[in-house]
Scaffold this motif. Structure first.
Motif, mmCIF file in Angstrom:
data_model
loop_
_atom_site.group_PDB
_atom_site.id
_atom_site.type_symbol
_atom_site.label_atom_id
_atom_site.label_comp_id
_atom_site.label_asym_id
_atom_site.label_seq_id
_atom_site.Cartn_x
_atom_site.Cartn_y
_atom_site.Cartn_z
ATOM 1 N N TRP A 93 -43.599 2.718 36.372
ATOM 2 C CA TRP A 93 -43.348 3.182 34.809
ATOM 3 C C TRP A 93 -44.341 4.354 34.302
ATOM 4 O O TRP A 93 -44.622 4.427 33.268
ATOM 5 C CB TRP A 93 -43.236 2.120 33.824
ATOM 6 C CG TRP A 93 -42.046 1.096 34.214
ATOM 7 C CD1 TRP A 93 -40.711 1.053 33.749
ATOM 8 C CD2 TRP A 93 -42.312 -0.245 34.672
ATOM 9 N NE1 TRP A 93 -40.317 -0.163 34.361
ATOM 10 C CE2 TRP A 93 -41.103 -0.994 34.832
ATOM 11 C CE3 TRP A 93 -43.588 -0.862 35.301
ATOM 12 C CZ2 TRP A 93 -41.027 -2.099 35.476
ATOM 13 C CZ3 TRP A 93 -43.308 -2.119 35.864
ATOM 14 C CH2 TRP A 93 -42.109 -2.711 35.696
ATOM 15 N N GLY A 139 -43.769 4.479 27.829
ATOM 16 C CA GLY A 139 -44.280 3.183 27.327
ATOM 17 C C GLY A 139 -43.121 2.747 26.481
ATOM 18 O O GLY A 139 -41.861 3.186 26.415
ATOM 19 N N TRP A 140 -43.575 1.581 25.643
ATOM 20 C CA TRP A 140 -42.520 0.993 24.846
ATOM 21 C C TRP A 140 -42.524 1.552 23.459
ATOM 22 O O TRP A 140 -43.469 2.245 22.762
ATOM 23 C CB TRP A 140 -42.832 -0.359 24.506
ATOM 24 C CG TRP A 140 -41.879 -1.046 23.609
ATOM 25 C CD1 TRP A 140 -42.097 -1.265 22.243
ATOM 26 C CD2 TRP A 140 -40.623 -1.988 24.010
ATOM 27 N NE1 TRP A 140 -40.820 -1.892 21.573
ATOM 28 C CE2 TRP A 140 -39.927 -2.290 22.908
ATOM 29 C CE3 TRP A 140 -40.125 -1.758 25.407
ATOM 30 C CZ2 TRP A 140 -38.776 -2.969 22.813
ATOM 31 C CZ3 TRP A 140 -38.659 -2.586 25.274
ATOM 32 C CH2 TRP A 140 -38.187 -3.022 24.241
ATOM 33 N N PRO A 141 -41.322 2.064 22.868
ATOM 34 C CA PRO A 141 -39.876 1.959 23.690
ATOM 35 C C PRO A 141 -39.445 3.061 24.517
ATOM 36 O O PRO A 141 -38.262 3.375 24.924
ATOM 37 C CB PRO A 141 -38.997 1.512 22.448
ATOM 38 C CG PRO A 141 -39.626 2.462 21.413
ATOM 39 C CD PRO A 141 -41.223 2.264 21.522
ATOM 40 N N THR A 156 -39.867 4.929 27.028
ATOM 41 C CA THR A 156 -39.386 4.778 28.565
ATOM 42 C C THR A 156 -37.800 4.355 28.611
ATOM 43 O O THR A 156 -36.804 4.769 29.237
ATOM 44 C CB THR A 156 -40.095 3.947 29.454
ATOM 45 O OG1 THR A 156 -41.541 4.848 29.664
ATOM 46 C CG2 THR A 156 -39.457 3.928 30.847
ATOM 47 N N PHE A 157 -37.533 3.341 27.780
ATOM 48 C CA PHE A 157 -36.361 2.752 27.926
ATOM 49 C C PHE A 157 -35.485 3.473 27.066
ATOM 50 O O PHE A 157 -34.046 3.678 27.495
ATOM 51 C CB PHE A 157 -36.526 1.333 27.296
ATOM 52 C CG PHE A 157 -37.353 0.330 27.872
ATOM 53 C CD1 PHE A 157 -36.926 -0.281 29.155
ATOM 54 C CD2 PHE A 157 -38.651 0.283 27.971
ATOM 55 C CE1 PHE A 157 -37.714 -0.950 30.154
ATOM 56 C CE2 PHE A 157 -39.689 -0.582 28.666
ATOM 57 C CZ PHE A 157 -39.245 -0.977 29.704
ATOM 58 N N VAL A 198 -33.456 -2.012 21.493
ATOM 59 C CA VAL A 198 -33.462 -0.716 22.529
ATOM 60 C C VAL A 198 -32.532 -0.853 23.381
ATOM 61 O O VAL A 198 -32.445 -1.669 24.207
ATOM 62 C CB VAL A 198 -35.017 -0.658 22.964
ATOM 63 C CG1 VAL A 198 -35.085 0.587 23.787
ATOM 64 C CG2 VAL A 198 -36.058 -0.560 21.872
ATOM 65 N N VAL A 253 -46.057 -1.127 30.346
ATOM 66 C CA VAL A 253 -45.291 -0.548 29.814
ATOM 67 C C VAL A 253 -44.693 -1.208 28.650
ATOM 68 O O VAL A 253 -44.038 -0.574 27.750
ATOM 69 C CB VAL A 253 -44.283 -0.129 30.860
ATOM 70 C CG1 VAL A 253 -43.439 -1.659 31.292
ATOM 71 C CG2 VAL A 253 -42.975 0.969 30.591
ATOM 72 N N LEU A 254 -44.608 -2.452 28.552
ATOM 73 C CA LEU A 254 -44.283 -3.260 27.491
ATOM 74 C C LEU A 254 -45.262 -3.262 26.297
ATOM 75 O O LEU A 254 -44.910 -3.674 25.164
ATOM 76 C CB LEU A 254 -43.500 -4.443 28.076
ATOM 77 C CG LEU A 254 -42.420 -4.584 28.882
ATOM 78 C CD1 LEU A 254 -42.029 -5.847 29.015
ATOM 79 C CD2 LEU A 254 -41.303 -3.525 28.229
ATOM 80 N N ARG A 309 -39.818 -8.338 23.393
ATOM 81 C CA ARG A 309 -39.544 -7.075 24.474
ATOM 82 C C ARG A 309 -39.293 -7.672 25.769
ATOM 83 O O ARG A 309 -38.275 -6.991 26.559
ATOM 84 C CB ARG A 309 -40.854 -6.222 24.410
ATOM 85 C CG ARG A 309 -41.356 -5.609 23.080
ATOM 86 C CD ARG A 309 -42.435 -4.900 23.167
ATOM 87 N NE ARG A 309 -42.803 -4.507 21.924
ATOM 88 C CZ ARG A 309 -44.037 -3.737 21.735
ATOM 89 N NH1 ARG A 309 -44.760 -3.412 22.658
ATOM 90 N NH2 ARG A 309 -44.254 -3.378 20.482
ATOM 91 N N TYR A 310 -39.975 -8.573 26.351
ATOM 92 C CA TYR A 310 -39.474 -9.306 27.562
ATOM 93 C C TYR A 310 -38.107 -9.741 27.671
ATOM 94 O O TYR A 310 -37.209 -9.333 28.596
ATOM 95 C CB TYR A 310 -40.474 -10.102 27.824
ATOM 96 C CG TYR A 310 -41.836 -9.686 28.461
ATOM 97 C CD1 TYR A 310 -42.018 -9.670 29.829
ATOM 98 C CD2 TYR A 310 -42.655 -9.323 27.809
ATOM 99 C CE1 TYR A 310 -43.169 -9.063 30.437
ATOM 100 C CE2 TYR A 310 -43.755 -8.833 28.075
ATOM 101 C CZ TYR A 310 -44.210 -8.872 29.505
ATOM 102 O OH TYR A 310 -45.344 -8.294 29.833
ATOM 103 N N VAL A 320 -35.516 -6.678 27.848
ATOM 104 C CA VAL A 320 -35.577 -5.753 29.028
ATOM 105 C C VAL A 320 -35.757 -6.665 30.336
ATOM 106 O O VAL A 320 -35.534 -5.710 31.354
ATOM 107 C CB VAL A 320 -36.333 -4.513 28.776
ATOM 108 C CG1 VAL A 320 -36.065 -3.849 27.498
ATOM 109 C CG2 VAL A 320 -37.728 -4.837 28.838
#
Length: 327
Positions: free
Chosen positions: A107, A143-145, A147-148, A199, A233-234, A244-245, A248
């Motif tokens: 990531w 990174g968060w959010p 990348t997602f 997200v 990344v999170l 967050r975990y 995703v």
């Protein structure tokens, strides 16, 4: 799937490193998947006699939430095979099955989509339309959010691509991700069950099948084994940002209706095969049909290296899963 790669293959009894984060919530070990076996793979050529010889590449941009895309990162390259009609009486236009590639690299920004250019061309030479997706990563605005949301936006742009390029058949698309890209691929395929406001929720496009190549599909366990890229990344450990975990982590968002082929090398020291085994067992426990394929002797990077002895088999399986051009 071929008997060579399609069979479920699992290694039991992987050793676990001690946790490195004291605030990791203990997880319940999933049941073991059946049929313990390691399959050695024979070399297979990546091209066949009827391989398309001409490939064109279209550089496309996709919109992102908020309307502020990065033109250097929010893009996808569309690889299209030769458009010469096949021999025969049919006058219908040829349509190529779609494969979507998501590259890895933890990531982080040091590795980008250009690493999958060769992979994309090889698949296109086999008669597939290929979207090689770039997205923002840690170190370059990701990174968060972000990348997602980028990956979700890229996936949701697929119908627009198929509408513009009528030779692209996105009706049974396959998404293939390597390493961090595999986590993103599985998440992107299963996000229909996310709650409104999460997200990536409310997807406008879902692939029909996923290939996870050396993917960290159990993020909490990956952190416990020392994977600090997940924390970066999170934006925190599971104890610091648990929601967050939960949102995703592939193993926490299983959709048993999505066929997933989980591929990893027996010598992978970056993403332990244990993570793949745990995901497949959890998927099977709720009625899914995930397959765990261990490639004997392969490492984290060699499974996507065209020079490796197993790469041709992997390409064959992706081509078979995507289908053949319709005309």
């Amino acid at each position: 799937m071929s008997a060579m790669l399609g069979a479920l293959v699992v290694v039991a009894g992987c050793a676990s490193a001690p946790p490195v984060q004291p605030d990791i919530r203990p997880s319940v070990d999933p049941p073991r998947a059946a049929h313990t076996e390691v399959v050695p793979i024979r070399p297979v050529h990546t091209r066949s006699a009827d391989t398309a010889t001409g490939v064109t590449v279209e550089h496309l941009r996709y919109p992102v939430p908020g309307g502020h895309p990065d033109p250097h990162q929010n893009w996808m390259d569309l690889y299209l095979p030769d458009l010469t009609p096949p021999p025969g009486p049919s006058t219908r236009p040829v349509r190529f099955p779609l494969v979507i590639l998501l590259h890895g690299g933890g990531w982080q920004s040091r590795i980008g989509a250009s690493t999958f250019s060769g992979f994309s061309r090889i698949l296109a030479e086999r008669g597939l339309a290929v979207l090689n997706v770039e997205y923002r990563r840690v170190g370059k605005g990701g990174g968060w959010p972000t990348t997602f949301t980028d990956v979700g936006a890229a996936m949701d742009h697929v119908p627009a691509v198929a509408a513009r390029y009528r030779q692209v058949d996105a009706s049974h698309a396959v998404v293939v991700g390597h390493s961090a890209g595999a986590q993103l691929a599985v998440w992107a395929a299963t996000r229909a069950h996310l709650a409104p406001g999460e997200v990536g929720s409310g997807p406008r496009f879902r692939p029909s099948r996923v290939f996870s190549l050396a993917g960290p599909l159990d993020l909490r366990r990956a952190v416990a084994l020392g994977d600090h890229a997940v924390i970066r990344v999170l934006g925190g450990t599971p104890g610091q940002v648990p929601s967050r975990y939960a949102s995703v982590d592939p193993i926490e968002n299983i959709d048993p209706t999505i066929p997933i082929v989980v591929v990893t090398g027996t010598r992978d020291q970056v993403v332990r095969p244990e993570l793949a085994e745990r995901y497949v067992a959890a998927d099977q426990a709720v009625g899914g049909h995930a397959r765990l394929v261990l490639l004997a002797g392969q490492t984290h990077s060699s499974i996507v290296d065209p020079r490796s002895s197993t790469f041709g088999v992997l390409v064959d399986e992706i081509v078979q899963a995507a289908g053949t051009p319709a005309g």
